[in-house]
Enzyme design. Structure first.
Site, PDB file in Angstrom:
ATOM      1  N   HIS A 104       0.945  -1.552   0.096  1.00  0.00           N
ATOM      2  CA  HIS A 104       0.268  -0.152  -0.341  1.00  0.00           C
ATOM      3  C   HIS A 104       0.471   1.122   0.236  1.00  0.00           C
ATOM      4  CE1 HIS A 104       0.537  -0.612   4.620  1.00  0.00           C
ATOM      5  NE2 HIS A 104       0.436   0.802   4.644  1.00  0.00           N
ATOM      6  N   ASP A 111       0.367  -7.900   0.773  1.00  0.00           N
ATOM      7  CA  ASP A 111       0.357  -6.423   0.930  1.00  0.00           C
ATOM      8  C   ASP A 111       1.841  -6.250   0.707  1.00  0.00           C
ATOM      9  OD1 ASP A 111       0.952  -3.760   1.385  1.00  0.00           O
ATOM     10  OD2 ASP A 111      -0.727  -4.264   3.991  1.00  0.00           O
ATOM     11  N   GLY A 149       2.308   5.334  10.905  1.00  0.00           N
ATOM     12  CA  GLY A 149       3.734   5.493  10.697  1.00  0.00           C
ATOM     13  C   GLY A 149       4.963   4.752  11.911  1.00  0.00           C
ATOM     14  N   SER A 169       3.881   1.948  10.000  1.00  0.00           N
ATOM     15  CA  SER A 169       3.432   0.900   9.005  1.00  0.00           C
ATOM     16  C   SER A 169       4.604  -0.083   7.802  1.00  0.00           C
ATOM     17  CB  SER A 169       2.422   1.026   7.686  1.00  0.00           C
ATOM     18  OG  SER A 169       1.705   0.576   7.099  1.00  0.00           O
ATOM     19  N   SER A 219       1.598  -4.230   7.842  1.00  0.00           N
ATOM     20  CA  SER A 219       0.646  -3.937   6.660  1.00  0.00           C
ATOM     21  C   SER A 219      -0.137  -2.756   7.647  1.00  0.00           C
ATOM     22  CB  SER A 219      -0.690  -5.566   6.216  1.00  0.00           C
ATOM     23  OG  SER A 219      -0.883  -5.022   5.456  1.00  0.00           O
TER      24      SER A 219
END
Length: 379
Positions: free
Chosen positions: A223, A252, A331, A333, A348
């Site tokens: 993402h 992801d 922050g 991820s 994720s």
């Protein structure tokens, strides 16, 4: 049989009590030890013994998965961290499980049966039709996964979707004893602009983090960017561009191919407390200890709750994620998940925070490596 004998011997000599000393006490980075002491209550010797046994369990599980075949029903490490449970549907296999150093559990449902039901959900439209009955309560299927300890498919849903979740389970052929619906308070979200390793910018705008270095670049969350998006350092120096990305859907994950001259390190950024080495990517089992590094909340640890979970984000469903009870916040991820020095995956998304606790999902790194034909850089 020789392998079984070896595993039995190994189970006997590995520490079964956290207080037992080990020769590998210097293998865990001090920051990992500090986080495991804070989050799991383990001192240095206990943490080292826990990680050693978690990695041993992964090998035993793969061995028994092969020998048990269709009777294999999953495996998990007990909360005390000392017992490896392996479930089978054929009681005749109990002796083989015990010989490998694990505790047998005889259950009704094979792992393949429950996994097939989960895969059937993956291929269905699970969105709930809006009706007057659901207008008063928030609706949504947050996640679903095979809970090997419960020997059930678990569906997590908002309060307004409990009945819908039950109907979905029936549609994929499960009876009441084969699934459980758990009510959750919020839907998971991706944790945007997150740093796990070093920070990088996507198209000189949004920010994410390096998951793990590979020989031709690095991997991160899908993402974070799409194929063709540029990647730069926080100061604007070119790193390369996204060669591939998947999100939402089957993963992801993303792979960023770096430009010539980029130094690729086999370490995780410790943010002022030393770098954390990466020596491999042996996947941890359900119940294993695990840690996460991220720039917002630093290093936090917990345990693996389930493998192969399907998660519903606002952008769509993502399959094949690992669920943990490690906290994370926006922050964090894209950050690195690891057990000891073994890379596990990239952050994720999830729900909750590090003040009250939460659930965080990660994309397994081995799927990223195999999908894109990449080789992990090791310390």
């Amino acid at each position: 049989m020789e392998l079984i004998k070896f595993l039995t011997f190994l189970a006997a000599v590995l520490p079964v009590a956290y207080g037992a000393p080990t020769q590998a006490s210097s293998n865990l980075h001090p920051k990992i030890l500090a986080a495991m002491k804070r989050d799991l209550g383990l001192d240095a010797e206990q943490a080292t013994a826990r990680v050693a046994r978690d990695l041993w369990a992964s090998d035993v599980i793969e061995q028994l998965r092969t020998t048990a075949g269709s009777s294999f029903a999953g495996a998990w490490i007990a909360e005390d961290g000392t017992t490896l449970n392996v479930a089978v549907t054929d009681e005749a296999l109990a002796a083989e499980v015990s010989a490998a150093g694990a505790t047998p559990a005889i259950v009704a449902n094979s792992f393949s049966k429950l996994e097939d039901a989960k895969l059937a959900l993956d291929n269905m439209d699970i969105e709930q039709p809006k009706t007057l009955a659901t207008d008063a309560a928030e609706t949504g299927i947050a996640a679903y996964y095979v809970d090997v300890a419960a020997n059930k498919l678990v569906i997590e849903a908002l309060a307004g979707s409990v009945a819908h979740a039950e109907a979905l389970a029936a549609q994929v052929g499960l009876v009441a004893s084969e699934f459980e619906v758990k009510t959750v308070d919020a839907m998971p979200t991706t944790l945007a602009t997150v740093l796990g390793g070093d920070a990088y910018l996507i198209n000189r705008a949004s920010r994410c983090s390096v998951g793990f270095s590979v020989t031709t670049g690095f991997v991160s969350a899908g993402h974070c960017g799409t194929a063709g998006s540029t990647a730069t350092t926080s100061s604007g120096a070119s790193l390369g561009s996204f060669s591939a990305s998947v999100f939402p859907g089957s993963a992801d994950m993303s792979y960023i191919r770096t430009v010539s001259g980029t130094t690729l390190s086999g370490y995780i950024d410790g943010y002022g407390s030393g770098n954390l080495p990466v020596s491999g990517s042996t996947a941890s089992a359900t119940g294993a200890s695990i840690c996460r590094s991220g720039s917002t909340t630093g290093v936090h640890c917990g345990t693996v709750r389930s493998l192969g979970a399907t998660v519903t984000y606002a952008e769509g469903r993502v399959t094949g994620l690992t669920q943990t009870n490690v906290c994370a916040e926006p922050g964090d991820s894209g950050g690195s998940f690891y057990t000891g020095a073994q890379a596990q995956g990239v952050t994720s998304g999830g729900s909750g925070n590090c003040a009250s606790g939460g659930i965080t999902y990660f994309q397994p790194v081995n799927e990223i490596l195999s999908s894109y034909g990449l080789t992990l850089v090791r310390a």
